[in-house]
Design an enzyme around this catalytic site. Structure first.
Site, PDB file in Angstrom:
ATOM      1  N   ARG A 164      -5.610   1.578  15.028  1.00 16.43           N
ATOM      2  CA  ARG A 164      -4.798   0.491  15.602  1.00 16.43           C
ATOM      3  C   ARG A 164      -5.676  -0.619  16.191  1.00 16.43           C
ATOM      4  O   ARG A 164      -5.343  -1.198  17.226  1.00 16.43           O
ATOM      5  CB  ARG A 164      -3.871   1.011  16.713  1.00 16.43           C
ATOM      6  CG  ARG A 164      -2.771   1.908  16.244  1.00 16.43           C
ATOM      7  CD  ARG A 164      -1.756   1.120  15.412  1.00 16.43           C
ATOM      8  NE  ARG A 164      -0.514   1.850  15.235  1.00 16.43           N
ATOM      9  CZ  ARG A 164      -0.297   2.728  14.258  1.00 16.43           C
ATOM     10  NH1 ARG A 164      -1.238   2.988  13.374  1.00 16.43           N
ATOM     11  NH2 ARG A 164       0.880   3.329  14.152  1.00 16.43           N
ATOM     12  N   SER A 238       6.260   2.137  17.938  1.00 18.64           N
ATOM     13  CA  SER A 238       5.473   2.792  18.993  1.00 18.64           C
ATOM     14  C   SER A 238       5.079   1.794  20.079  1.00 18.64           C
ATOM     15  O   SER A 238       4.443   0.787  19.789  1.00 18.64           O
ATOM     16  CB  SER A 238       4.195   3.381  18.410  1.00 18.64           C
ATOM     17  OG  SER A 238       4.494   4.238  17.349  1.00 18.64           O
ATOM     18  N   GLU A 334       0.682  -0.529  22.767  1.00 22.64           N
ATOM     19  CA  GLU A 334       0.359  -0.881  21.388  1.00 22.64           C
ATOM     20  C   GLU A 334       0.717  -2.336  21.082  1.00 22.64           C
ATOM     21  O   GLU A 334      -0.132  -3.083  20.590  1.00 22.64           O
ATOM     22  CB  GLU A 334       1.108   0.082  20.465  1.00 22.64           C
ATOM     23  CG  GLU A 334       0.265   0.535  19.311  1.00 22.64           C
ATOM     24  CD  GLU A 334       0.677  -0.165  18.068  1.00 22.64           C
ATOM     25  OE1 GLU A 334      -0.148  -0.924  17.546  1.00 22.64           O
ATOM     26  OE2 GLU A 334       1.814   0.024  17.627  1.00 22.64           O
TER      27      GLU A 334
END
Ligand code: EPU
Length: 343
Positions: A164, A238, A334
């Site tokens: 990520r 998320s 995130e």
């Protein structure tokens, strides 16, 4: 190309949060980009690049010029080694691109089916799901330097991909407007089905029955069951990254909790699901005021229509503090927080 003042962004972020852009434009051509950048330069405006709005939390109005990327086009170049180099415009819808590639027998993206957002945003956070990350097939990208207007080429190595993560989240944050990405895809189907939820869903199939199409369809089904559709329940998937623990820290936690799910990483660290921590802490399905944690997936935060970004961030902070206190683990958000800092 029209540049509009005081533009509502509610329909352009999948959390459907109310916020306005000081100025807004939609870019469809390279000329549009140069026009937008000179408009911003003349007025000394910061530029924010918007993709599908599926990984942002709007904490308030956005100062400066918000640019929505709508550069389209897909080209496929056959290589001698039975692979293809595929270049896609940053404004292509990611899932449509994945389906297009499957239809043309170009394989490698099927595990990334149904991820919301646009192609240009995919490398920024190195999108990943069900055992595959974009970086696995990534070759290069083209971007425009927002400060100089120059076209710049980034190789896979330049992008510094990790879980990520890419250089566009840190060192080059807000510095470039990605215009196109190039991926290497396979002509020979090779399926990746080791991710636990995927393996379970495919348990009744023999290995030879596993096709990229089946993987894609199964993943779409799993995602639809687990993750709420942003069109019906605004969300950004998320809300937290899965934390990476040292092997000692993971072993200590596993000794306390027999059901802890662990994903050992190549570098010796162990990734654990943030959703597991949040559910264990009792947050799953909990609503506080106008915001809440989704009842089907503890990583998804939702809100009622009268909430704003700050309300949602307050809930996120409460969760982070609680997980820190209970498990001594620091959760990291995130999606990117944008806006709320008036000039
Ligand atoms: N779990 C819980 N409670 C829940 C949900 C999950 O305890 O409410 C535990 C279960 O043990 C489950 C494990 O968490 O086995 C993993 O759950 P899941 O397969 O749903 O994956 P995740 O780790 O929560 C990550 C990505 C997703 C991606 C899936 C599949 C991150 C931050 N999220 O979620 O990406 O689709 O894996 O690969 O890495 C996104 O980024 O928006 C996203 C949805």
């Amino acid at each position: 190309m029209e540049i509009i003042a005081s533009y509502p962004l509610l329909a352009l972020n999948t959390l459907a949060l109310p916020a306005k852009a000081e100025f807004f434009c939609r870019i469809e051509t390279m000329e549009d980009i140069q026009q937008a950048l000179s408009f911003a330069e003349q007025r000394q405006l910061p530029v924010t690049v918007l993709g599908g709005g599926s990984n942002i939390v709007l904490a308030g109005d956005l100062a400066g010029l918000v640019v929505q990327v709508a550069l389209l086009g897909i080209s496929i170049e056959a290589q001698e080694d039975n692979t293809v180099l595929v270049t896609a415009g940053a404004g292509e819808v990611w899932h449509n691109f994945v389906r297009n590639m499957l239809a043309q027998q170009c394989y490698g993206l099927e595990n990334l089916s149904l991820i919301p957002g646009l192609v240009g945003a995919a490398p920024v956070q190195n999108i990943g799901a069900y055992g595959v990350e974009l970086s696995d097939c990534f070759v290069a990208l083209d971007a425009i330097d927002i400060a100089s207007g120059e076209v710049t080429h980034f190789t896979r190595q330049d992008c510094q991909f990790a879980y990520r993560h890419s250089i566009f989240k840190t060192h080059y944050r807000d510095a470039y407007l990605i215009t196109a990405i190039t991926l290497r895809l396979q002509r020979e189907p090779a399926v990746e089905s080791s991710y636990p939820a995927l393996r379970e869903a495919l348990a009744s199939y023999s290995k030879t029955d596993l096709t990229p199409q089946l993987i894609s369809e199964t993943i779409c089904q799993i995602r639809r069951e687990k993750l709420p559709d942003p069109a019906l329940e605004p969300n950004v998937g998320s809300f937290f990254k899965n934390p990476l623990l040292s092997s000692t820290q993971a072993e200590t936690l596993a000794a306390q909790y027999a059901d802890l799910v662990m994903y050992p990483q190549a570098d010796g660290q162990v990734k654990i699901p943030a959703a597991w921590l949040i559910e264990r802490a009792g947050w799953k399905g909990v609503t506080t005021g106008c915001c809440g944690v989704h009842k089907h997936h503890a990583l998804v935060l939702t809100h009622s229509s009268n909430a704003n970004g700050r309300d949602l961030l307050k809930l996120a902070e409460q969760i982070v503090a609680d997980i820190r206190q209970r498990f001594n683990i620091e959760l990291e958000m995130e999606p990117r927080v944008l806006g709320g800092n008036d000039r």
